[in-house]
Each structure stands twice: as structure tokens, then as C-alpha cells.
Design a protein around this motif. Structure first.
Motif, PDB file in Angstrom:
ATOM      1  N   THR A   1      -1.968  -4.275   6.596  1.00 23.70           N
ATOM      2  CA  THR A   1      -2.899  -5.614   7.231  1.00 23.70           C
ATOM      3  C   THR A   1      -2.948  -6.508   6.232  1.00 23.70           C
ATOM      4  O   THR A   1      -3.175  -6.343   4.889  1.00 23.70           O
ATOM      5  N   LEU A   2      -2.412  -7.668   6.521  1.00 26.57           N
ATOM      6  CA  LEU A   2      -2.505  -9.037   5.819  1.00 26.57           C
ATOM      7  C   LEU A   2      -3.672  -9.671   6.017  1.00 26.57           C
ATOM      8  O   LEU A   2      -4.099 -10.133   7.204  1.00 26.57           O
ATOM      9  N   LEU A   3      -4.496  -9.717   5.052  1.00 25.43           N
ATOM     10  CA  LEU A   3      -5.878 -10.099   5.006  1.00 25.43           C
ATOM     11  C   LEU A   3      -6.155 -11.446   4.172  1.00 25.43           C
ATOM     12  O   LEU A   3      -5.359 -11.826   3.190  1.00 25.43           O
ATOM     13  N   GLU A   4      -7.229 -12.155   4.631  1.00 21.71           N
ATOM     14  CA  GLU A   4      -7.714 -13.355   3.663  1.00 21.71           C
ATOM     15  C   GLU A   4      -8.964 -12.645   3.155  1.00 21.71           C
ATOM     16  O   GLU A   4      -9.811 -11.846   3.973  1.00 21.71           O
ATOM     17  N   LEU A   5      -9.359 -12.776   1.809  1.00 19.29           N
ATOM     18  CA  LEU A   5     -10.256 -11.907   1.323  1.00 19.29           C
ATOM     19  C   LEU A   5     -10.865 -12.652   0.163  1.00 19.29           C
ATOM     20  O   LEU A   5     -10.165 -13.585  -0.550  1.00 19.29           O
ATOM     21  N   GLU A   6     -12.284 -12.529  -0.479  1.00 20.04           N
ATOM     22  CA  GLU A   6     -12.880 -12.793  -1.515  1.00 20.04           C
ATOM     23  C   GLU A   6     -12.726 -11.862  -2.464  1.00 20.04           C
ATOM     24  O   GLU A   6     -13.215 -10.590  -2.346  1.00 20.04           O
ATOM     25  N   GLU A   7     -12.371 -11.716  -3.837  1.00 21.35           N
ATOM     26  CA  GLU A   7     -12.035 -10.875  -4.815  1.00 21.35           C
ATOM     27  C   GLU A   7     -13.027 -11.278  -5.830  1.00 21.35           C
ATOM     28  O   GLU A   7     -13.113 -12.472  -6.579  1.00 21.35           O
TER      29      GLU A   7
ATOM     30  N   GLU B   1     -15.583  -6.081  -6.339  1.00 18.59           N
ATOM     31  CA  GLU B   1     -15.646  -6.008  -4.999  1.00 18.59           C
ATOM     32  C   GLU B   1     -14.551  -6.975  -4.270  1.00 18.59           C
ATOM     33  O   GLU B   1     -14.187  -7.950  -5.036  1.00 18.59           O
ATOM     34  N   ARG B   2     -14.055  -6.258  -3.089  1.00 19.22           N
ATOM     35  CA  ARG B   2     -13.127  -7.416  -2.172  1.00 19.22           C
ATOM     36  C   ARG B   2     -14.017  -7.440  -0.903  1.00 19.22           C
ATOM     37  O   ARG B   2     -14.243  -6.453  -0.320  1.00 19.22           O
ATOM     38  N   LEU B   3     -14.292  -8.665  -0.763  1.00 16.83           N
ATOM     39  CA  LEU B   3     -14.991  -8.893   0.841  1.00 16.83           C
ATOM     40  C   LEU B   3     -13.983  -9.418   1.761  1.00 16.83           C
ATOM     41  O   LEU B   3     -13.560 -10.569   1.443  1.00 16.83           O
ATOM     42  N   PRO B   4     -13.505  -8.771   2.776  1.00 15.15           N
ATOM     43  CA  PRO B   4     -12.680  -9.133   3.740  1.00 15.15           C
ATOM     44  C   PRO B   4     -13.210 -10.328   4.834  1.00 15.15           C
ATOM     45  O   PRO B   4     -14.493 -10.390   4.867  1.00 15.15           O
ATOM     46  N   LEU B   5     -12.478 -11.322   4.841  1.00 18.32           N
ATOM     47  CA  LEU B   5     -13.014 -12.623   5.596  1.00 18.32           C
ATOM     48  C   LEU B   5     -12.214 -12.666   6.817  1.00 18.32           C
ATOM     49  O   LEU B   5     -12.832 -13.155   7.967  1.00 18.32           O
ATOM     50  N   ASP B   6     -10.778 -12.655   6.989  1.00 19.13           N
ATOM     51  CA  ASP B   6     -10.178 -12.516   8.149  1.00 19.13           C
ATOM     52  C   ASP B   6      -8.949 -11.728   8.333  1.00 19.13           C
ATOM     53  O   ASP B   6      -8.460 -11.208   7.070  1.00 19.13           O
ATOM     54  N   LEU B   7      -8.365 -11.207   9.175  1.00 17.66           N
ATOM     55  CA  LEU B   7      -7.237 -10.503   9.609  1.00 17.66           C
ATOM     56  C   LEU B   7      -6.201 -11.399  10.033  1.00 17.66           C
ATOM     57  O   LEU B   7      -6.124 -11.945  11.096  1.00 17.66           O
ATOM     58  N   LEU B   8      -4.864 -11.646   9.320  1.00 18.09           N
ATOM     59  CA  LEU B   8      -4.133 -12.674   9.336  1.00 18.09           C
ATOM     60  C   LEU B   8      -2.846 -12.106  10.073  1.00 18.09           C
ATOM     61  O   LEU B   8      -2.185 -12.559  11.051  1.00 18.09           O
ATOM     62  N   GLU B   9      -2.549 -10.775   9.891  1.00 25.02           N
ATOM     63  CA  GLU B   9      -1.509 -10.072  10.335  1.00 25.02           C
ATOM     64  C   GLU B   9      -1.381  -8.543  10.241  1.00 25.02           C
ATOM     65  O   GLU B   9      -2.111  -8.064   9.583  1.00 25.02           O
ATOM     66  N   GLU B  10      -0.850  -7.842  11.445  1.00 25.92           N
ATOM     67  CA  GLU B  10      -0.575  -6.667  11.116  1.00 25.92           C
ATOM     68  C   GLU B  10       0.893  -5.992  11.113  1.00 25.92           C
ATOM     69  O   GLU B  10       1.670  -6.613  12.077  1.00 25.92           O
ATOM     70  N   VAL B  11       1.472  -5.274   9.996  1.00 25.81           N
ATOM     71  CA  VAL B  11       2.678  -5.051  10.150  1.00 25.81           C
ATOM     72  C   VAL B  11       2.740  -3.658  10.401  1.00 25.81           C
ATOM     73  O   VAL B  11       2.501  -2.819   9.448  1.00 25.81           O
ATOM     74  N   TRP B  12       3.399  -3.224  11.391  1.00 24.40           N
ATOM     75  CA  TRP B  12       3.363  -1.733  11.948  1.00 24.40           C
ATOM     76  C   TRP B  12       4.853  -1.071  11.399  1.00 24.40           C
ATOM     77  O   TRP B  12       5.925  -1.507  11.777  1.00 24.40           O
ATOM     78  N   VAL B  13       5.013   0.239  11.094  1.00 26.76           N
ATOM     79  CA  VAL B  13       6.127   0.918  10.748  1.00 26.76           C
ATOM     80  C   VAL B  13       5.830   2.180  11.556  1.00 26.76           C
ATOM     81  O   VAL B  13       5.094   2.902  11.067  1.00 26.76           O
ATOM     82  N   ARG B  14       6.363   2.500  12.649  1.00 26.70           N
ATOM     83  CA  ARG B  14       6.314   3.708  13.518  1.00 26.70           C
ATOM     84  C   ARG B  14       7.523   4.477  13.719  1.00 26.70           C
ATOM     85  O   ARG B  14       7.315   5.371  14.136  1.00 26.70           O
ATOM     86  N   SER B  15       8.651   4.034  12.909  1.00 28.55           N
ATOM     87  CA  SER B  15       9.880   5.045  13.244  1.00 28.55           C
ATOM     88  C   SER B  15      10.717   4.388  12.224  1.00 28.55           C
ATOM     89  O   SER B  15      10.748   3.447  11.060  1.00 28.55           O
ATOM     90  N   PRO B  16      11.648   5.294  11.674  1.00 24.86           N
ATOM     91  CA  PRO B  16      12.530   4.965  10.531  1.00 24.86           C
ATOM     92  C   PRO B  16      13.205   3.700  10.376  1.00 24.86           C
ATOM     93  O   PRO B  16      13.531   3.168   9.312  1.00 24.86           O
ATOM     94  N   LYS B  17      13.668   3.226  11.427  1.00 24.82           N
ATOM     95  CA  LYS B  17      14.450   1.924  11.675  1.00 24.82           C
ATOM     96  C   LYS B  17      13.415   0.777  11.545  1.00 24.82           C
ATOM     97  O   LYS B  17      14.034  -0.351  11.212  1.00 24.82           O
ATOM     98  N   GLU B  18      12.060   0.964  11.202  1.00 28.70           N
ATOM     99  CA  GLU B  18      11.323  -0.193  11.068  1.00 28.70           C
ATOM    100  C   GLU B  18      10.808  -0.545   9.743  1.00 28.70           C
ATOM    101  O   GLU B  18      10.024  -1.408   9.417  1.00 28.70           O
ATOM    102  N   TRP B  19      11.380   0.351   8.809  1.00 24.72           N
ATOM    103  CA  TRP B  19      10.970   0.099   7.456  1.00 24.72           C
ATOM    104  C   TRP B  19      11.294  -1.313   6.810  1.00 24.72           C
ATOM    105  O   TRP B  19      10.823  -1.784   5.895  1.00 24.72           O
TER     106      TRP B  19
END
Length: 251
Positions: A144-150, A169-187
């Protein structure tokens, strides 16, 4: 990806409006709590005992483990969890980070945007400790690619106490993107887009903005899952080649 739901969960956790049943019992940080709530479905349980371990989330679709570091802890858990069904490992990356410093007198500095860019490849050095398990059937990875305050305590030894400082502490602010790997060819999805088909460790390190040590572990992970192969040498440097990712055409 449900960005609005993620933002709502951030607000709930940060304002304390959500009942935290099972949250905080294991010394849980805010980032971990938000991600766990986001990936839990309506029928899922939180902090579910599974044998001698505890799964962050468990339900009809399997187990979800939120891992913010120290993947070595998963070595014993994963084989048991995978024997019972699919497992999704979630790793957060601060793609957009704001730094807030806690002074010795307890005051907070105005937040400033960190100049460091981060991408999904940040997870690769962390995965080195479980590289032999990454191709196990049923294992999925979500970065998960996030915007956050550290928030960091100025208790270090240099640069005004910033070097070697403690992250509070790290406080999440927003979700920018999800990058999924579900199979060997997706690495290959975890590699920098600008990375050429053939490259050296130094070139990878420069693009990914990883230290030489982390680059070594990252390439070790990528070789273990077949996302890159080592071709030979260019002078004293090894040359690596990317394997085509899903949907990518061969040259």
C-alpha cells in the motif's frame, strides 16, 4: 481500492470514534490499526488465535497479516497459515511523507514534506528473510502506497538530534495506490518503471534510492522469485535482466 473508506477509517482511528475491540491489546500502532480495519471484511475476525500464533485478520477468504517490518517473524507463522488457506501479506510504504519532530521540551515542529521518494520496491529488502516462501501457493502480497505523517523524537546524535532518532508514530492520511502480487509473473510490478531490461546493481540502487546493502537484499529477493536473472558481468559489475511482467510484451 477504496480510498474513501480508507480515509474514513483514518478519521475514526485518529479521533477515537471507533470502538477498538481487540485493537491495542498487542501494543498496536495507529498505522497497523487502520490497515487491519481496512483489509478486514464484514465476516472477518480481528486478532484471531491460530495455533500458537495470532492472525491480524481471519475470515472466509483466508488470513491477512499486516507487516510493517521484521519479516523474519513470519517464517514460523506463514507455513501454518498457508496450510489453512490463502494468506495476504500487507506492507505499507510512505510514498508521500510529512515529518514532525518532537523537541526535548515536548513541543512539536511544523510538519515538513520529506524529500525522499518511495515506491513499492521498498518491500524487496524486507522480503529477503522469507524469500524461500514467497512462491508458496496461496500467498499474496499487497504493497500500500500511503500519505502519512511521521513523528520522530529528536534524541539522536547529529544534525540537531535527527540522526539516529526514534520514530514515535506514523499516522496514515490517505491511500494513494495498491500494488498487488498474486502470481509469480507479477513480481515485476514491484520494480521501478524506469528500470531498463538489463541493469547493474548500481543502476538499480540509484533508481530505487536504496543503499548498497538494501540493494543486495532486494536483488536477492527478486532472483529468488524469478523476477530478475543474473546474466554475467560488465567489467566488475554483475548484469541483471528483468523478466517480463504480466501484460508486458517481449522485445
Amino acid at each position: 481500492m477504496d480510498r474513501e473508506r480508507f480515509q474514513a477509517l483514518c478519521r475514526e482511528v485518529l479521533t477515537g470514534d471507533r470502538r477498538r475491540e481487540g485493537i491495542g491489546t498487542l501494543g498496536e500502532k495507529t498505522l497497523h490499526a487502520v490497515l487491519k480495519a481496512y483489509f478486514a471484511g464484514p465476516a472477518d475476525g480481528l486478532e484471531v488465535p491460530v495455533g500458537p500464533f495470532v492472525a491480524d485478520v481471519r475470515g472466509p477468504e483466508g488470513v491477512v497479516e499486516i507487516q510493517t517490518g521484521n519479516f523474519r517473524r513470519l517464517r514460523e507463522k506463514l507455513p501454518l497459515f498457508l496450510s489453512l488457506g490463502p494468506v495476504t501479506v500487507v506492507y505499507p510504504v510512505p510514498a508521500k511523507k510529512w515529518l514532525v519532530w518532537l523537541e526535548e521540551d515536548g513541543t512539536l515542529t511544523p510538519r515538513r514534506k520529506s524529500p525522499r521518494a518511495a515506491g513499492p520496491w521498498q518491500v524487496l529488502p524486507e522480503l529477503y528473510d522469507i524469500r524461500d516462501l514467497l512462491l508458496a501457493p496461496g500467498l499474496r502480497l499487497c504493497v500500500t502506497l500511503l500519505e502519512l505523517e511521521e513523528y520522530r523524537l529528536k534524541n539522536g546524535w547529529g544534525n540537531g538530534g535527527k540522526r539516529g532518532s526514534t520514530r514515535q508514530e506514523r499516522l496514515p492520511l490517505d491511500l494513494l495506490e495498491e500494488v498487488w502480487v498474486r502470481s509469480p509473473k507479477e513480481w515485476g510490478r514491484l520494480l521501478p518503471r524506469e528500470l531498463p531490461r538489463e541493469f547493474t546493481a548500481k543502476e538499480f540502487s540509484k533508481l530505487a534510492k536504496l543503499s548498497p546493502k538494501k540493494t543486495y537484499f532486494a536483488l536477492g529477493t527478486l532472483r529468488a522469485v524469478g523476477a530478475v536473472v543474473r546474466l554475467g558481468k560488465r567489467g566488475n559489475a554483475y548484469v541483471y535482466e528483468r523478466a517480463p511482467a504480466t501484460g508486458e510484451k517481449e522485445d
